[in-house]
Structure formats: C-alpha cells, structure tokens
Design a protein around this motif. Structure first.
Motif, PDB file in Angstrom:
ATOM      1  N   ALA A 120       1.027  -1.146   0.298  1.00  0.00           N
ATOM      2  CA  ALA A 120      -0.073  -0.298   0.308  1.00  0.00           C
ATOM      3  C   ALA A 120       0.817   1.856   0.467  1.00  0.00           C
ATOM      4  O   ALA A 120       0.926   2.390  -0.898  1.00  0.00           O
ATOM      5  N   ARG A 121       2.252   1.353   0.886  1.00  0.00           N
ATOM      6  CA  ARG A 121       2.565   2.189   0.666  1.00  0.00           C
ATOM      7  C   ARG A 121       3.001   2.531  -1.032  1.00  0.00           C
ATOM      8  O   ARG A 121       3.558   4.124  -0.990  1.00  0.00           O
ATOM      9  N   ASP A 122       3.642   1.676  -1.367  1.00  0.00           N
ATOM     10  CA  ASP A 122       4.097   2.098  -2.862  1.00  0.00           C
ATOM     11  C   ASP A 122       3.693   2.121  -3.654  1.00  0.00           C
ATOM     12  O   ASP A 122       3.777   2.945  -5.214  1.00  0.00           O
ATOM     13  N   ALA A 123       1.993   2.290  -3.302  1.00  0.00           N
ATOM     14  CA  ALA A 123       0.927   2.721  -4.682  1.00  0.00           C
ATOM     15  C   ALA A 123       0.662   4.418  -4.511  1.00  0.00           C
ATOM     16  O   ALA A 123      -0.068   4.365  -5.331  1.00  0.00           O
ATOM     17  N   MET A 124       1.286   4.516  -3.095  1.00  0.00           N
ATOM     18  CA  MET A 124       0.861   5.901  -2.727  1.00  0.00           C
ATOM     19  C   MET A 124       2.066   6.838  -2.480  1.00  0.00           C
ATOM     20  O   MET A 124       2.725   6.609  -1.204  1.00  0.00           O
ATOM     21  N   PRO A 125       3.585   6.952  -3.513  1.00  0.00           N
ATOM     22  CA  PRO A 125       4.274   7.533  -3.678  1.00  0.00           C
ATOM     23  C   PRO A 125       4.155   9.122  -3.192  1.00  0.00           C
ATOM     24  O   PRO A 125       4.749   9.731  -2.773  1.00  0.00           O
ATOM     25  N   THR A 126       2.900   9.769  -3.069  1.00  0.00           N
ATOM     26  CA  THR A 126       2.896  11.494  -2.714  1.00  0.00           C
ATOM     27  C   THR A 126       1.984  11.360  -1.494  1.00  0.00           C
ATOM     28  O   THR A 126       1.414  12.564  -1.469  1.00  0.00           O
ATOM     29  N   GLY A 127       1.937   9.989  -1.274  1.00  0.00           N
ATOM     30  CA  GLY A 127       1.332   9.592   0.587  1.00  0.00           C
ATOM     31  C   GLY A 127      -0.308  10.095   0.257  1.00  0.00           C
ATOM     32  O   GLY A 127      -0.211   9.662  -0.558  1.00  0.00           O
ATOM     33  N   GLY A 128      -0.485   9.691   1.876  1.00  0.00           N
ATOM     34  CA  GLY A 128      -2.466   9.311   1.773  1.00  0.00           C
ATOM     35  C   GLY A 128      -2.872   9.000   3.094  1.00  0.00           C
ATOM     36  O   GLY A 128      -1.652   9.262   4.206  1.00  0.00           O
ATOM     37  N   ARG A 129      -3.959   8.109   2.713  1.00  0.00           N
ATOM     38  CA  ARG A 129      -4.142   7.366   4.179  1.00  0.00           C
ATOM     39  C   ARG A 129      -4.545   5.831   3.629  1.00  0.00           C
ATOM     40  O   ARG A 129      -4.990   5.209   3.251  1.00  0.00           O
ATOM     41  N   LEU A 130      -3.684   4.965   4.864  1.00  0.00           N
ATOM     42  CA  LEU A 130      -4.017   3.148   4.703  1.00  0.00           C
ATOM     43  C   LEU A 130      -4.969   3.210   6.293  1.00  0.00           C
ATOM     44  O   LEU A 130      -4.496   3.207   7.699  1.00  0.00           O
ATOM     45  N   THR A 131      -5.881   2.541   5.691  1.00  0.00           N
ATOM     46  CA  THR A 131      -6.431   2.065   7.045  1.00  0.00           C
ATOM     47  C   THR A 131      -6.603   0.288   7.108  1.00  0.00           C
ATOM     48  O   THR A 131      -6.707  -0.068   6.281  1.00  0.00           O
ATOM     49  N   ILE A 132      -6.697   0.265   8.498  1.00  0.00           N
ATOM     50  CA  ILE A 132      -6.435  -0.946   9.100  1.00  0.00           C
ATOM     51  C   ILE A 132      -7.705  -1.574   9.919  1.00  0.00           C
ATOM     52  O   ILE A 132      -7.804  -0.533  11.096  1.00  0.00           O
ATOM     53  N   GLU A 133      -8.809  -2.671   9.464  1.00  0.00           N
ATOM     54  CA  GLU A 133      -9.649  -2.309   9.891  1.00  0.00           C
ATOM     55  C   GLU A 133     -10.202  -3.958  10.480  1.00  0.00           C
ATOM     56  O   GLU A 133     -10.156  -4.753   9.386  1.00  0.00           O
ATOM     57  N   THR A 134     -10.499  -4.153  11.637  1.00  0.00           N
ATOM     58  CA  THR A 134     -10.897  -5.729  11.451  1.00  0.00           C
ATOM     59  C   THR A 134     -12.335  -5.783  11.910  1.00  0.00           C
ATOM     60  O   THR A 134     -12.992  -4.727  12.450  1.00  0.00           O
ATOM     61  N   ALA A 135     -13.114  -7.236  12.163  1.00  0.00           N
ATOM     62  CA  ALA A 135     -14.744  -6.826  11.923  1.00  0.00           C
ATOM     63  C   ALA A 135     -15.258  -8.300  11.683  1.00  0.00           C
ATOM     64  O   ALA A 135     -14.407  -9.467  11.044  1.00  0.00           O
ATOM     65  N   ASN A 136     -15.616  -8.730  12.004  1.00  0.00           N
ATOM     66  CA  ASN A 136     -16.679 -10.051  12.488  1.00  0.00           C
ATOM     67  C   ASN A 136     -17.310 -10.285  10.588  1.00  0.00           C
ATOM     68  O   ASN A 136     -17.916  -9.005  10.957  1.00  0.00           O
ATOM     69  N   VAL A 137     -17.564 -10.915  10.256  1.00  0.00           N
ATOM     70  CA  VAL A 137     -18.342 -11.166   8.869  1.00  0.00           C
ATOM     71  C   VAL A 137     -18.692 -12.904   9.004  1.00  0.00           C
ATOM     72  O   VAL A 137     -18.340 -14.151   9.227  1.00  0.00           O
ATOM     73  N   HIS A 138     -19.874 -12.260   8.728  1.00  0.00           N
ATOM     74  CA  HIS A 138     -20.686 -13.992   8.447  1.00  0.00           C
ATOM     75  C   HIS A 138     -20.821 -13.919   7.138  1.00  0.00           C
ATOM     76  O   HIS A 138     -21.409 -13.392   6.352  1.00  0.00           O
ATOM     77  N   LEU A 139     -20.350 -15.316   6.561  1.00  0.00           N
ATOM     78  CA  LEU A 139     -20.443 -15.143   5.403  1.00  0.00           C
ATOM     79  C   LEU A 139     -21.848 -16.634   5.235  1.00  0.00           C
ATOM     80  O   LEU A 139     -21.721 -17.731   6.027  1.00  0.00           O
ATOM     81  N   PRO A 140     -22.666 -16.189   3.487  1.00  0.00           N
ATOM     82  CA  PRO A 140     -23.596 -17.282   3.928  1.00  0.00           C
ATOM     83  C   PRO A 140     -23.313 -18.314   3.422  1.00  0.00           C
ATOM     84  O   PRO A 140     -22.082 -18.356   2.531  1.00  0.00           O
ATOM     85  N   PRO A 141     -23.570 -19.956   3.592  1.00  0.00           N
ATOM     86  CA  PRO A 141     -23.112 -20.556   2.442  1.00  0.00           C
ATOM     87  C   PRO A 141     -23.476 -21.136   1.501  1.00  0.00           C
ATOM     88  O   PRO A 141     -24.264 -19.950   0.398  1.00  0.00           O
ATOM     89  N   GLN A 142     -22.133 -21.393   0.894  1.00  0.00           N
ATOM     90  CA  GLN A 142     -22.159 -21.881  -0.779  1.00  0.00           C
ATOM     91  C   GLN A 142     -20.961 -22.489  -0.978  1.00  0.00           C
ATOM     92  O   GLN A 142     -20.538 -23.673   0.083  1.00  0.00           O
ATOM     93  N   ALA A 143     -22.100 -23.543  -1.820  1.00  0.00           N
ATOM     94  CA  ALA A 143     -21.855 -24.800  -2.544  1.00  0.00           C
ATOM     95  C   ALA A 143     -20.410 -24.574  -2.861  1.00  0.00           C
ATOM     96  O   ALA A 143     -20.547 -23.664  -4.367  1.00  0.00           O
ATOM     97  N   GLY A 144     -19.895 -25.588  -2.897  1.00  0.00           N
ATOM     98  CA  GLY A 144     -18.993 -25.771  -3.573  1.00  0.00           C
ATOM     99  C   GLY A 144     -17.520 -24.862  -2.640  1.00  0.00           C
ATOM    100  O   GLY A 144     -16.335 -25.270  -2.996  1.00  0.00           O
ATOM    101  N   ALA A 145     -17.328 -24.107  -1.266  1.00  0.00           N
ATOM    102  CA  ALA A 145     -16.171 -23.645  -1.308  1.00  0.00           C
ATOM    103  C   ALA A 145     -16.227 -24.860  -0.297  1.00  0.00           C
ATOM    104  O   ALA A 145     -16.580 -25.161   0.002  1.00  0.00           O
ATOM    105  N   PRO A 146     -14.624 -24.064  -0.221  1.00  0.00           N
ATOM    106  CA  PRO A 146     -13.384 -25.112   0.049  1.00  0.00           C
ATOM    107  C   PRO A 146     -14.666 -24.806   2.121  1.00  0.00           C
ATOM    108  O   PRO A 146     -15.126 -24.229   2.634  1.00  0.00           O
TER     109      PRO A 146
END
Length: 561
Positions: free
Chosen positions: A528-554
């Motif tokens: 992300a740093r390399d993608a912003m040579p002129t500066g910017g904002r890097l956001t790291i976010e954590t959250a609980n994610v509920h995935l719906p059942p998907q056929a064929g998913a690992p």
C-alpha cells in the motif's frame, strides 16, 4: 421652582359668614376646608388624613365645639376652639384634659388666631415627622438581620432588637432591658465587651468592625462583626452608645475555604510544575502574541538554552528547526505551535533541530490550541518528544528486515539462521532480565527482543515454505496483533501516509500462526505504501464477517475463525 406645600385646615361653624371670614383670613397660608355642622366635620376628618388643624366654634346646634373636638379621637389634627367668655370654664377644662391645642375668644384677634393656627400646623408637621422617624427606627430595629442595641453610660441595655436578643439568650428584647453584658454573656466575653464600650464612651470615638466569636444558646458557635459608636447629648457629651452586630459566620467560613483553596491551588501548582519539569517530553505554551507562558526543562534541552523572548516568525531560525532531511529550514508558516496559536490542531510531525546548544536531535511535535473557560482561543501548547533513539532503532529494524529478505532468498540456510536467532533471543532475555525497571536501555532491549521474535517467526515461515519447519497455529486476538504492529507500521510507511486502525471492540478470536498473520499485514502495508508515493491514508480494519453458505466452497471458508 416648586411652590411650598401648604397644610390643610378645617374650620367648623354653623354661621356661613363666619366660615367665609375665616377662609379669607387663612387661605393665603393654608388650604381651608369648611364645614357647616359638627357631624359633617367628623365625617370629613375621617376621610381626610392630611388635615393639620381643626378650628371649631364652641356653640353649634347639633354638638358643642369641645364635644366635637373630643370625638375626633386619635386623629393627628391639632384642635383650636373659638368661644365666647361665657363658655370659658368648659374650654379651660377641655384644655386641661388635653383635648384641644388652644382656644380663641370671640370676637377674635385676627393676628392672634393666625399665629395659633400657624403654631398648631407646625406642631402637626413636627409630630408627623417624629412619628415617621420613630416608625423608621422601629422598622430598622425589628427587620434588619443585624443585632442592634442601645446602652446608657452605666452600660445597661436601654433597647434591644429581636436579632440581638436571639444571639445572647433567645428571649424577647424586653427581657434584656436594664441588664448588662455580664448578666447575659460568658464572663470572659462580657469583660472584653465592657472594656471596649468604656473606651468608646471615654474617648468618644467609635470602634469599627471588630470580629468576635459567640456561643449561642442552641450550642452553636458563630462569628460576628461589631461596630460601636457613642450617642451624644445636645452638648456633644457621650450619654450612651449603640452597637450593630452582624453575623459573619458564612463570610469567615468562605474566607477559610478560600484560604484552603488557595493552599490547595499552591500545592497543585507545585505538583504540576514538578511534573512538567520531570517529564520526558518538552512542553511549550504561548499566548496569542507568541509570548512564552511555559517552557519546561526538557523543552530547553531539546531547543537549546534561552533567551526565549523570540517572535513566532523567528522560531525556526532561532532554534535551528529543519525538515527531516536535515537541510531545509522549516517554513515558519508551517510551525506546529504557530498553527496551534491560530486555532489549528496539529498531529505529530517530525523535525530535526540543530543549533549551538543542540548538536542534532530528531523531534516529534504535536500542537493543540489553548482555550479559556469561555472557549476563547488564548494561545497554543506543543509537546516535543525526542525520537532520535527511536529513529536509530527504526533504521536498525529496517536493516534487520533487509537481512530477513536475504534470508528468505537463502531458504537453504534458514535452519542455521533460526539457530542464530535462538542464541540472540536467549542472550537478549538474559540482558533484559538483568536491567532494572528504570534502566533507559530496557525499552531498547525490549525492541531488540521484539525484533528477534519477529525474525524467528520469519524463519519459521521459511522453514515451513521449504518443508523444513512446522507452523504454530494457536487461538489469537487479531486486534492485539494489529495493535502490536501499529508503531512499526507507522515507521515503515513513512510520515506522508496516515495510518488509521479501526478495531472492532467485540472481535472474535481466530486460530492461526501469529507470525504469518504479522507478515501478511506487513506485506500488505508495504504494498500500500508503494502504491501511494505522494502520501495518503492507510486504513486497517477488523470486523466479524458472516459468510452465507456457498455450494462448493472449501471447508476452511465455512468454519468460524
């Protein structure tokens, strides 16, 4: 100029020509009211409280003059009777009984009658004035909250109001009349008061605002401010005294509370100064004109010795404040403290300071505006933190990361490198344990140990990749992993990029290898740093994610954590 107010008089006679004659004689000086009968005169006096004199004829058909004047009752009007010689015995008796002020015989002498009416009117005015002043004194004595008493030359109470009687015995004021202070107060206080009052009588000078403590009948203790002044006779000789005693308990308590508050403020100020002088960070505060309000010892060490009476526009040149490249002077308009003086809050920026008193130091500055209790901007305050050692450690960390990159390329020697790290970590732990809690090198060793643990984690990844080592998955808190990396990430991504973390407060636990998770976050941040040579904002976010059942998913994507 306003004309002098004239008194009203009432003339009573059953003969109209007599009423006209009296009106002609008296109307130049008085407002003359006329009545042709005694009964009409009684009704008029009851409705007109301003009548000063009643002049009545003695012989009238419905009622004699002395009877009329007697039936006037308690009205303030003075009475004058007009009578013939035949009625003098009744008139003299009325005078002796106090029912009339004077009498005039018929035929009257105009000057004599006018003079008696004038004296009666004057007597009426003086009586009214005296009555008014007595009422004022009565209201003063019985309505003011201050205790008031009068004493004669023998120091006996002549008159006492209710407020003072409640102070000394709680009974009626009349119970104190004729008594002395020794009869109603404690002996020690009475002795002091008597001596003081004798001095007032002997010197003829008042004593003003003497504060004294009294023990009241209800057992309470209260403070009073007392002022005494002599009362003089017509010759100017003191014949007694008056005392006004004012309850000062609340004021004394307030003064004591104020004194205690000032003492607490003094101690708090000393404590604050001690804290400011012992802080590891420099603290500088200025008013809106740029005059320094606060400049602690650490700030002096970071900026160099005084003088500190420098204009804000000259701060950069005076203290040798440079950009992190150590060459370009800091633009005075971008100085954090100057911006804070203008109401702007400045997050941490880094400068390099080099002058005659400071050989060179990297300093992080955070500044914020100062507001008074009415939320008005009054200046700014800056916190200066020496990050010279921190930057050196960061450079060392960067070098370690380069070495780790080399280690990833040399996967064949990862096992040997892991052994070396184990030795470094072991000795580091020994050194860390030998250093005391207050040792300035202890945080440095902690950073070394942290870097060692991270390097060991990378080695485990190399070993796992080359199938020479095993991963160590365990239940971890992802928020803790992100928080532990936050300071290092901020250094890696640089000053031009703002690092922002949004950590879910009720985040669920995961089962993973902590080192791999750290490396994933680190790699993503570098990308992300390399993608912003002129500066910017890097956001790291954590959250609980509920995935719906998907056929064929690992299956791994279907399992929580």
């Amino acid at each position: 100029m306003r004309a002098e107010r004239r008194d009203s008089i009432l003339v009573v006679d059953d003969e109209p020509q007599v009423l006209v004659a009296l009106e002609d004689m008296l109307s130049d000086e008085f407002i003359v009211l006329k009545s042709g009968s005694a009964r009409e005169a009684l009704e008029l006096v009851q409705t007109r409280q301003d009548i000063a004199v009643v002049v009545s004829d003695q012989r009238m058909p419905d009622m004699t003059g002395d009877e009329l004047l007697a039936r006037l009752g308690d009205v303030d009007a003075l009475r004058i009777l007009l009578t013939g010689f035949a009625d003098l015995s009744a008139v003299v008796r009325a005078v002796n009984e106090g029912r009339i002020f004077a009498y005039v015989t018929k035929p009257w002498d105009a000057e004599d009658l006018r003079l008696k009416v004038q004296k009666a009117a004057e007597h009426f005015r003086l009586s009214r004035q005296l009555s008014y002043e007595r009422q004022l004194l009565h209201d003063l004595m019985n309505n003011v909250p201050d205790g008031i008493y009068f004493k004669d030359r023998d120091l006996r109470f002549l008159r006492v109001n209710h407020a003072f009687s409640r102070i000394v015995n709680g009974h009626s004021p009349d119970a104190l009349t004729g008594k002395t202070s020794r009869d109603v107060l404690a002996a020690d206080i009475a002795q002091v008061i008597d001596a003081e009052e004798r001095r007032v009588l002997e010197s003829g000078e008042p004593s003003v605002d003497l504060v004294r403590e009294y023990h009241l009948p209800d057992g309470s203790r209260r403070w009073f401010s007392e002022t005494r002044a002599p009362i003089r006779n017509g010759n100017g000789q003191p014949i007694g005294l008056v005392c006004i005693s004012r309850d000062m308990t609340e004021r004394v308590a307030t003064q004591e509370a104020l004194r205690e508050s000032e003492e607490r403020s003094r101690k708090q100020s000393q404590l604050l100064n001690s804290i400011l002088q012992s802080m590891g960070e420099g603290v500088v505060a200025v008013d809106r004109a740029g005059q320094f309000l606060l400049f602690n010892q650490q700030a002096a060490q970071l900026l160099g010795p005084g003088p500190h009476d420098v204009l804000p526009e000259e701060w950069s040149s005076r203290y040798g404040i440079l950009l992190p490249d150590r060459k370009t002077p800091l633009d005075p308009a971008t100085h954090p403290l100057l911006r804070a003086m203008q109401g702007e809050e400045v997050r941490e920026i880094e400068v390099f300071i080099q002058n005659a008193g400071v050989p060179g130091a990297s300093v992080a500055i955070t500044a914020t505006p100062l507001y008074d209790h009415e939320d008005r901007l009054v200046g700014g305050i800056a916190l200066l933190r020496d990050v010279t050692v921190q930057r050196r450690l960061e450079r060392e960390l960067l070098h370690s990361q380069k070495m780790e990159a080399i280690g990833r390329l040399a996967g064949g020697i990862a096992h040997d490198f892991n052994n070396l790290l184990a030795v470094i970590a072991s000795y580091g732990e020994l050194v860390f344990q030998e250093l005391g809690e207050g040792d300035p090198h202890r945080p440095d060793i902690a950073e070394v140990l942290a870097a060692t643990h991270r390097a060991a984690s990378l080695t485990r990844q190399l070993l796992a990749f080359s199938r020479k080592g095993l991963l160590q998955p365990r239940v971890i808190d992802l928020n803790e992993v992100v928080s532990g990396l936050e300071r290092m990430l901020q250094r890696i991504i640089g000053e031009d990029i703002e690092l922002r973390t949004l950590l879910a407060p009720s985040l669920g636990a995961i089962r993973a290898d902590a080192g791999q998770i750290e490396q994933v976050i680190l790699n993503l941040s570098v990308n992300a740093r390399d993608a912003m040579p002129t500066g910017g904002r890097l956001t790291i976010e954590t959250a609980n994610v509920h995935l719906p059942p998907q056929a064929g998913a690992p299956a791994a994507l279907q399992t929580p954590g």
